[in-house]
Write a protein that holds these residues in place. Structure first.
Motif, PDB file in Angstrom:
ATOM      1  N   ASN A   1       0.820  -1.219   0.000  1.00  0.00           N
ATOM      2  CA  ASN A   1       0.000   0.000   0.000  1.00  0.00           C
ATOM      3  C   ASN A   1       0.848   1.262   0.000  1.00  0.00           C
ATOM      4  O   ASN A   1       0.416   2.322   0.443  1.00  0.00           O
ATOM      5  N   SER A   2       2.124   1.175  -0.471  1.00  0.00           N
ATOM      6  CA  SER A   2       2.974   2.367  -0.554  1.00  0.00           C
ATOM      7  C   SER A   2       2.618   3.218  -1.745  1.00  0.00           C
ATOM      8  O   SER A   2       3.167   4.298  -1.935  1.00  0.00           O
ATOM      9  N   VAL A   3       1.708   2.786  -2.555  1.00  0.00           N
ATOM     10  CA  VAL A   3       1.275   3.560  -3.714  1.00  0.00           C
ATOM     11  C   VAL A   3       0.474   4.757  -3.234  1.00  0.00           C
ATOM     12  O   VAL A   3      -0.478   4.628  -2.464  1.00  0.00           O
ATOM     13  N   THR A   4       0.879   5.960  -3.653  1.00  0.00           N
ATOM     14  CA  THR A   4       0.208   7.189  -3.249  1.00  0.00           C
ATOM     15  C   THR A   4      -0.769   7.606  -4.322  1.00  0.00           C
ATOM     16  O   THR A   4      -0.421   7.646  -5.506  1.00  0.00           O
ATOM     17  N   GLY A   5      -1.997   7.958  -3.954  1.00  0.00           N
ATOM     18  CA  GLY A   5      -2.981   8.380  -4.939  1.00  0.00           C
ATOM     19  C   GLY A   5      -3.030   9.892  -5.038  1.00  0.00           C
ATOM     20  O   GLY A   5      -3.216  10.585  -4.052  1.00  0.00           O
TER      21      GLY A   5
ATOM     22  N   THR B   1       7.462   4.763 -16.017  1.00  0.00           N
ATOM     23  CA  THR B   1       6.300   3.880 -16.060  1.00  0.00           C
ATOM     24  C   THR B   1       6.691   2.546 -15.430  1.00  0.00           C
ATOM     25  O   THR B   1       7.891   2.287 -15.198  1.00  0.00           O
ATOM     26  N   LEU B   2       5.669   1.700 -15.174  1.00  0.00           N
ATOM     27  CA  LEU B   2       5.956   0.426 -14.504  1.00  0.00           C
ATOM     28  C   LEU B   2       6.810  -0.498 -15.359  1.00  0.00           C
ATOM     29  O   LEU B   2       7.462  -1.416 -14.850  1.00  0.00           O
ATOM     30  N   ASP B   3       6.792  -0.294 -16.705  1.00  0.00           N
ATOM     31  CA  ASP B   3       7.621  -1.155 -17.556  1.00  0.00           C
ATOM     32  C   ASP B   3       9.008  -0.552 -17.790  1.00  0.00           C
ATOM     33  O   ASP B   3       9.758  -0.979 -18.660  1.00  0.00           O
ATOM     34  N   GLY B   4       9.363   0.559 -17.016  1.00  0.00           N
ATOM     35  CA  GLY B   4      10.732   1.068 -17.042  1.00  0.00           C
ATOM     36  C   GLY B   4      11.014   2.197 -18.002  1.00  0.00           C
ATOM     37  O   GLY B   4      12.163   2.622 -18.146  1.00  0.00           O
ATOM     38  N   ARG B   5      10.003   2.741 -18.684  1.00  0.00           N
ATOM     39  CA  ARG B   5      10.218   3.856 -19.615  1.00  0.00           C
ATOM     40  C   ARG B   5      10.196   5.176 -18.848  1.00  0.00           C
ATOM     41  O   ARG B   5       9.274   5.437 -18.077  1.00  0.00           O
ATOM     42  N   LYS B   6      11.212   6.034 -19.106  1.00  0.00           N
ATOM     43  CA  LYS B   6      11.285   7.310 -18.416  1.00  0.00           C
ATOM     44  C   LYS B   6      10.319   8.300 -19.052  1.00  0.00           C
ATOM     45  O   LYS B   6      10.199   8.387 -20.268  1.00  0.00           O
TER      46      LYS B   6
ATOM     47  N   VAL C   1       7.892   7.391  -9.010  1.00  0.00           N
ATOM     48  CA  VAL C   1       8.387   8.782  -8.910  1.00  0.00           C
ATOM     49  C   VAL C   1       9.421   8.832  -7.801  1.00  0.00           C
ATOM     50  O   VAL C   1       9.106   8.592  -6.621  1.00  0.00           O
ATOM     51  N   ASN C   2      10.667   9.134  -8.225  1.00  0.00           N
ATOM     52  CA  ASN C   2      11.773   9.183  -7.255  1.00  0.00           C
ATOM     53  C   ASN C   2      11.833   7.919  -6.401  1.00  0.00           C
ATOM     54  O   ASN C   2      12.010   7.957  -5.186  1.00  0.00           O
ATOM     55  N   GLY C   3      11.587   6.774  -7.069  1.00  0.00           N
ATOM     56  CA  GLY C   3      11.722   5.485  -6.389  1.00  0.00           C
ATOM     57  C   GLY C   3      10.499   5.018  -5.650  1.00  0.00           C
ATOM     58  O   GLY C   3      10.498   3.928  -5.066  1.00  0.00           O
ATOM     59  N   LYS C   4       9.414   5.821  -5.641  1.00  0.00           N
ATOM     60  CA  LYS C   4       8.195   5.426  -4.943  1.00  0.00           C
ATOM     61  C   LYS C   4       7.044   5.305  -5.955  1.00  0.00           C
ATOM     62  O   LYS C   4       6.992   6.067  -6.915  1.00  0.00           O
ATOM     63  N   LYS C   5       6.136   4.348  -5.680  1.00  0.00           N
ATOM     64  CA  LYS C   5       4.985   4.182  -6.552  1.00  0.00           C
ATOM     65  C   LYS C   5       3.964   5.251  -6.286  1.00  0.00           C
ATOM     66  O   LYS C   5       3.634   5.537  -5.120  1.00  0.00           O
ATOM     67  N   VAL C   6       3.443   5.860  -7.363  1.00  0.00           N
ATOM     68  CA  VAL C   6       2.435   6.897  -7.258  1.00  0.00           C
ATOM     69  C   VAL C   6       1.276   6.532  -8.170  1.00  0.00           C
ATOM     70  O   VAL C   6       1.495   6.157  -9.322  1.00  0.00           O
ATOM     71  N   TYR C   7       0.075   6.577  -7.638  1.00  0.00           N
ATOM     72  CA  TYR C   7      -1.124   6.321  -8.431  1.00  0.00           C
ATOM     73  C   TYR C   7      -1.747   7.631  -8.827  1.00  0.00           C
ATOM     74  O   TYR C   7      -2.156   8.433  -7.983  1.00  0.00           O
TER      75      TYR C   7
END
Length: 488
Positions: A443-447, A461-466, A480-486
């Motif tokens: 649940n570290s994904v921030t909305g 992106t999740l598949d590694g594209r900048k 984003v900066n190493g953290k998942k953001v929704y």
């Protein structure tokens, strides 16, 4: 709507719905043989409705022209010359186990004046109507005296000739004169006004031993050796039936058996019997005389000319396996409901649950964090092969979790006599093996609402594209900066 038969030679019986049937654009009429066999003319009168509700009009009758709503069909018939169509067996060969012969003529029988049996190994008693023989329509059924036929097995082969003499009249009043006999040829039959049928009696071939014998074993056999009291030639037709091969069974081919004199060895493909509880083998074995061998482990299934072998074995119980889970193993937002799809080689659906077993969710330390209730998913009031597992306490905290369904918790709808019994009444059942599904809650994904990237942010992106700086982010998950953001 109606079928009427007419003839100048006499009144014909009324036709019923049992005497005809309709197939697409055809009407098939079964004419009564006992009348048409001796008629010289026949008129068939029909009233036929087509699919549009209109009557068909037609006539080929020289006296009847076309009449609206009627069909007239006129035929000229030649009374048949009576003869024997079938002598009651193939190739004139009967066995010492043959009890009846059904002799068929091409015209109905009106009268049997006498029946006699003559053999080279002894005298037969007089044949009595109603006791030793009966006749109906075109068939004369002869009951062979078993004690006299069995004696044929004791005499040399060249003396096993049997002659049946018949004095038969058909419904035309004609005596049936026929012969397939070398001792009483056609000339004798014509002169004597008789029918002579010649047979060769062969001793019936019997099974001496079967290895392994039919019965219950730890595993179904893949090789079976059968020894007969006489030589055999081939398996004319055969199938191997297990639940896997289905009711029709898998055919026995020349690759599945070998014959050495009086020994037949069957080789059963291992995949036919793997995880199977029962096997039935049905086959027609032809002996050296060209006749079939009769044998059945269960005498309730004993059919003349067929061999039926049966084997049973314990059935593995853990065959009711999971084939899918929703959600699938891996990363999830939470755990509250898990739908599991089960299947086995028998294609059955969920039958119930063992109340002494309980599914649960455990954390990485093995501690149970939630008990789980179970119910089958139904369609139209019937169970499917899907079970809904509902967590008593939904799990939302980050971490690694294991969903566990203990072995023998869910069983299928069918009970098997040779499966282990897990408390199912009368018979055993197929149960699931132990099922363990690993989940990860993160649940570290921030909305956040839609934003544009900044020059300071490293966005992928999740598949590694900048993602380029300043590009507006659409709905989805980004790093984003190493953290998942929704992005909402």
């Amino acid at each position: 709507e109606a079928i009427v038969l007419q003839s100048s030679m006499g009144e014909l019986p009324p036709m019923t719905e049992e005497d005809y049937y309709i197939w697409d654009n055809e009407v098939i009429i079964n004419l009564p043989t006992q009348y048409t066999a001796k008629m010289q003319d026949l008129t068939v009168v029909l009233k036929v409705l087509d699919v549009n509700g209109k009557y068909v009009t037609y006539s080929n009758h020289e006296f009847f022209g076309t009449v609206e709503d009627m069909v007239f069909l006129s035929y000229t018939l030649n009374p048949v010359e009576p003869t024997v169509e079938y002598a009651g067996c193939e190739n004139g060969t009967i066995t010492t186990s043959t009890k009846q012969l059904e002799i068929t003529f091409n015209t109905p029988i009106a009268k049997v004046n006498g029946v006699m049996i003559q053999a080279m190994w002894g005298e037969f008693p007089p044949m009595v109507e109603g006791e030793n023989y009966t006749f109906e329509d075109c068939t004369l059924t002869l009951n062979l005296p078993a004690e006299y036929i069995e004696v044929a097995a004791l005499v040399p082969a060249e003396y096993r000739t049997l002659i049946i003499g018949l004095s038969v009249e058909d419904i035309q009043g004609k005596t049936i004169k026929y012969s397939n006999s070398t001792l009483y040829p056609a000339e004798a039959a014509e002169q004597m006004g008789m029918t002579f049928l010649q047979y060769t009696v062969c001793p019936v071939t019997k099974v001496k031993s079967i290895s392994p014998e039919c019965g219950h074993y730890d595993a179904l056999p893949t090789e079976i050796t059968i020894e007969f009291d006489g030589d055999v030639k081939e398996i004319e037709y055969g199938v191997i039936r297990t639940n896997l091969t289905g009711f029709r069974g898998a055919p026995i081919t020349s690759d599945n058996y070998t014959i050495e004199g009086n020994k037949l060895t069957l080789n059963i493909p291992a995949e036919y019997v793997e995880n199977q509880a029962n096997m039935q083998i049905r086959m027609n074995v032809v002996d050296a005389n060209g006749t079939y061998v009769t044998y059945a482990y269960d005498t309730d299934y004993e059919y003349e000319g067929a061999m039926i072998l049966e084997y049973t074995a314990p059935l593995k119980s853990d065959l009711f396996e999971m084939v899918a889970a929703d959600p699938a193993a891996g990363e999830v937002e939470k755990l509250d409901v898990i739908n599991v799809t089960f299947a086995d080689s028998y294609g059955t659906v969920v039958g119930g649950f063992d109340p002494s077993k309980e599914a649960y969710v455990a954390n990485a330390e093995g501690e149970i964090v939630s008990k789980v209730s179970m119910e089958p998913v139904q369609e139209d009031g019937w169970n499917t092969n899907v079970v809904k597992f509902t967590l008593a306490t939904p799990v939302t905290a980050n971490g690694t979790y294991t969903f566990v369904i203990p072995a023998a918790t869910v069983y299928n709808e069918m009970f098997y006599e040779y499966a282990e019994d897990f408390g199912v009444e009368m018979m055993g059942a197929l149960y699931n093996p132990e099922i363990r599904i690993e989940y990860v809650i993160n649940n570290s994904v921030t909305g956040i609402n839609g934003v544009a990237t900044s020059a300071k942010a490293e966005v992928y992106t999740l598949d590694g594209r900048k993602v380029k700086a300043g590009q507006k982010l659409v709905k989805g998950i980004y790093v984003v900066n190493g953290k998942k953001v929704y992005v909402k």
